[in-house]
Scaffold this motif. Structure first.
Motif, mmCIF file in Angstrom:
data_model
loop_
_atom_site.group_PDB
_atom_site.id
_atom_site.type_symbol
_atom_site.label_atom_id
_atom_site.label_comp_id
_atom_site.label_asym_id
_atom_site.label_seq_id
_atom_site.Cartn_x
_atom_site.Cartn_y
_atom_site.Cartn_z
ATOM 1 N N HIS A 45 -30.196 -92.425 124.600
ATOM 2 C CA HIS A 45 -30.027 -93.014 123.031
ATOM 3 C C HIS A 45 -31.401 -93.387 122.383
ATOM 4 O O HIS A 45 -32.071 -94.367 122.326
ATOM 5 C CB HIS A 45 -29.468 -94.386 123.150
ATOM 6 N N ILE A 334 -26.547 -77.479 121.379
ATOM 7 C CA ILE A 334 -26.407 -78.698 121.630
ATOM 8 C C ILE A 334 -25.569 -79.617 120.666
ATOM 9 O O ILE A 334 -25.899 -79.719 119.485
ATOM 10 C CB ILE A 334 -27.876 -79.609 121.792
ATOM 11 N N ASN A 335 -24.417 -80.181 121.018
ATOM 12 C CA ASN A 335 -23.622 -81.001 120.452
ATOM 13 C C ASN A 335 -23.502 -82.444 120.666
ATOM 14 O O ASN A 335 -23.204 -82.666 121.680
ATOM 15 C CB ASN A 335 -22.152 -80.274 120.492
ATOM 16 N N ASP A 336 -24.066 -83.240 119.713
ATOM 17 C CA ASP A 336 -24.047 -84.637 120.120
ATOM 18 C C ASP A 336 -22.858 -85.317 119.179
ATOM 19 O O ASP A 336 -23.165 -86.654 119.376
ATOM 20 C CB ASP A 336 -25.461 -85.044 119.511
ATOM 21 N N TYR A 384 -30.518 -78.183 127.225
ATOM 22 C CA TYR A 384 -30.236 -79.634 127.310
ATOM 23 C C TYR A 384 -31.745 -80.134 127.852
ATOM 24 O O TYR A 384 -31.966 -81.245 127.606
ATOM 25 C CB TYR A 384 -29.266 -79.904 128.275
ATOM 26 N N TYR A 387 -34.081 -80.630 125.070
ATOM 27 C CA TYR A 387 -33.494 -81.673 124.183
ATOM 28 C C TYR A 387 -34.106 -82.978 124.926
ATOM 29 O O TYR A 387 -34.380 -84.022 124.318
ATOM 30 C CB TYR A 387 -32.141 -81.839 124.263
ATOM 31 N N HIS A 397 -34.516 -88.218 117.941
ATOM 32 C CA HIS A 397 -33.559 -87.071 118.038
ATOM 33 C C HIS A 397 -34.381 -85.810 117.242
ATOM 34 O O HIS A 397 -35.114 -86.074 116.517
ATOM 35 C CB HIS A 397 -32.087 -87.293 117.150
#
Length: 402
Positions: A45, A334-336, A384, A387, A397
């Protein structure tokens, strides 16, 4: 000697505060510099940022330090690091993709080929020739014999009208009465052959046999021998399985891919190697009660009666990507939840995040509506990890500054 010692003492007294202040100043600068570097965030987070160690209030993970002053939008990984992270890339081409999903359905009786045989007259079932369901019946086959006084009366009227029309063959009124009495017998289910036999023999018969109006299988019998029935009472039900309905459940999110008149492939359980073409004939306009599904319906031929109503069937629904859109492996995205992004390889060691808009998805591919162009090199595996590495190093982010 004393004079020299005195001068050294005075000089030390004057210079010492400057050295101490300078040292303290350097220590303060170092502390401030270290403080600017010691900023902590959560790897999962990145919106959680604080100036001291601790745990994430959302997921409970330990916070990690990062350099918040790093403005570089990309990441640099050596060849060894890429191999360790299993990072692979692919160049985007123009080919789209086609994916097939399957709808659960079943075969049901076509009510358009169902015949209800009802009693034309009131009377008593004298003999029932078909006594079991599932029995095949041919068109014109005797179904039951009934005793009817009402039909006996109509036969007598017909014979009387027939005699009058023969005696007064020039009188139009008697001819019309004769035609009307014959029409009554026809309306009560008497065939031309039975009426001709009545006219030839001049003998009435209260026992009348009725025949099957079409071929089919007996699906329901509502009477027994000796039972009295009223006019219009349902006696038997015949069903033809030459053509069966196919009904399938569809979720509202899939209904946009189906239109009336569209041809779909149907695979009956056990006959998957022999798919049948089905034209969508009807789509229910509202959701089924207590269920968030719609239903579509079509029909398929069953000329050799190899399939029975109630059998399971799968309807193949093809999802085809438009030729104007690109497609990439789904693991590259990448789907958040709110945004989607991919990682682009700028060169052999530099990677940068790129925001994209997605469309149709399959288990392997995803349609890209915007954000990429033909020739871009996209990270296929290891996205990922990039990321996570970005969040760990920069504490934000990847799309925050994009």
């Amino acid at each position: 000697m004393k004079r020299e010692t005195f001068l050294k003492t005075v000089l030390f007294t004057v210079v010492s505060p400057s050295i101490i202040i300078a040292a303290c100043s350097e220590k303060e600068k170092g502390a401030k510099g270290n403080a600017s570097l010691k900023t902590f965030t959560c790897p999962m987070h990145p919106q959680i940022v604080q100036n001291k160690p601790g745990t994430c209030p959302i997921c409970g993970m330990d916070l990690v330090p990062f350099n918040k002053n790093n403005k570089d939008k990309g990441l640099t990984l050596s060849k060894d690091q890429q191999a360790l992270a299993n990072i692979t890339t692919a160049i985007i081409g123009t080919e789209g993709f086609e994916d097939n999903s399957y709808l659960n359905g079943k075969l049901v009786v076509n009510p358009e080929q169902t015949t209800f045989i009802s009693s034309r007259v009131a009377g008593r079932i004298e003999e029932l020739y078909v006594k079991e369901t599932g029995v095949s019946v041919g068109k014109g086959q005797a179904i039951y014999k009934i005793y009817s006084e009402e039909l006996l009366t109509l036969q007598e009227e017909y014979l009387m009208a027939l005699a009058q029309s023969a005696q007064f063959n020039n009188d139009r009124r008697f001819q019309d009465i004769h035609k009307a009495s014959k029409q009554k017998l026809i309306l009560y289910g008497q065939s031309d052959t039975q009426i001709k036999h009545l006219a030839d023999t001049k003998r009435t018969n209260p026992y009348i046999t009725y025949y099957a109006p079409q071929s089919g299988k007996v699906s329901e019998i509502s009477i027994t021998e000796g039972q009295y029935v009223s006019e219009g009472a349902t006696l038997l039900q015949l069903e033809s399985y030459q053509r069966l309905w196919v009904e399938a459940d569809v979720y509202p999110s899939e209904i946009g891919q189906i239109k009336e008149g569209q041809t779909l492939k149907v695979m009956v359980a056990g006959w998957e190697n022999d798919p049948q073409d089905m034209t969508v004939e009807f789509i229910t306009p509202n959701l089924a009660s207590n269920e968030q599904i719609l239903q579509i319906r079509g029909s398929i031929p069953n000329l050799d009666n190899r399939w029975q109503p109630g059998m399971q069937a799968n309807i193949m629904l093809s999802k085809k990507s438009s030729s104007e859109y690109l497609s990439i492996p789904i693991n590259a995205v990448i789907n958040d939840g709110d945004t989607q992004h991919v990682w682009i390889a700028l060169d052999n060691e530099r990677f940068e995040p790129r925001k994209v808009t997605t469309g149709l998805e399959s288990f392997e591919q995803v349609e890209i509506r915007s954000g990429l162009k033909v020739g871009d090199t996209v990270v296929v595996t290891g996205a990922y990890l990039l990321y996570s590495e970005y969040v760990l190093k920069k504490g934000k982010h990847p799309l925050q500054d994009v």
